[in-house]
Each structure stands twice: as structure tokens, then as C-alpha cells.
Design an enzyme around this catalytic site. Structure first.
Site, PDB file in Angstrom:
ATOM      1  CG  ASN A 288       9.499 -22.391  10.861  1.00  0.00           C
ATOM      2  OD1 ASN A 288       9.335 -23.579  11.132  1.00  0.00           O
ATOM      3  ND2 ASN A 288       9.371 -21.438  11.762  1.00  0.00           N
ATOM      4  CB  CYS A 289      12.568 -27.042  10.327  1.00  0.00           C
ATOM      5  SG  CYS A 289      13.990 -28.039  10.811  1.00  0.00           S
TER       6      CYS A 289
END
Length: 114
Positions: free
Chosen positions: A9-10
Site C-alpha cells: 500500500n506504499c
């Protein structure tokens, strides 16, 4: 083959993966929380790059550490990063024998135009 260590999710990791894919670079993604063998990889990274570059002191995890744990960032960096994977500045990219940390213009130029 390039191996990119990061978090799914970065946003920075997603940006790096997209740029590498667009450049036709074969890239393997490894989630540092779920898939990475940090006990193996962190010492390799620390042998090649300065520990201050690998520790993300702007992260939520860093802000949650007490002073004693923060001191470990200088005295026992490997153990601290293995214990708290989200302290690792992302992405960490292995390209051959080179290790890159973060997704800066310099890293992008070196890997996308390589």
C-alpha cells in the site's frame, strides 16, 4: 532482475514499480512485512549502505518508539529493523550487486535508464 522490497500500500513503492515496468525492467516485488527474510537481507543492506539512510525517521512507527528504542537505531540497527519492518525506508531495491534506498530522481535515472 530487480527486486523491490516495500509495502503493497506504499505509494512510493507503487510509483517505482510502475516506472520500472514502463521501462521494461523485470521486477520482483517482495512485501517487507509478509514475505521478506529480513534476518538475511537487512545485514546485507547495512553492509552496503549507511544505516541512517535505511531507517525511516519520518514514519509513524518511528514516532511511536520510545527514546531507548530510538537509540537502538544507532547501536543495533539490524535488530531494530527486523523487529519493526515498517522502519525501513522504502523502497529498498536490489539490482545486481547494487542496493538503492528510496525512489529519488537519481535512483529512477539509474534504474529506468540503465
Amino acid at each position: 532482475m530487480i527486486t523491490l522490497y516495500g509495502l503493497k500500500n506504499c505509494d512510493t513503492c507503487k510509483k517505482a514499480l510502475k516506472a520500472l515496468a514502463d521501462a521494461g525492467r523485470e521486477t520482483r516485488f517482495v512485501d517487507i512485512r509478509a514475505e521478506a527474510d529480513l534476518a538475511d537481507r537487512v545485514p546485507v543492506w547495512l553492509a552496503k549502505i549507511e544505516s541512517k539512510r535505511l531507517v525511516n525517521t519520518r514514519s509513524t512507527t518511528w514516532r511511536g518508539l520510545d527514546d531507548e528504542q530510538r537509540v537502538r537505531a544507532e547501536t543495533d540497527t539490524a535488530a531494530l529493523l527486523i523487529e519493526h519492518p515498517t522502519l525501513i525506508k522504502r523502497p529498498v531495491i536490489e539490482a545486481g550487486s547494487d542496493i538503492w534506498v528510496g525512489w529519488t530522481k537519481a535512483v529512477e535515472a539509474a534504474l529506468v535508464q540503465a
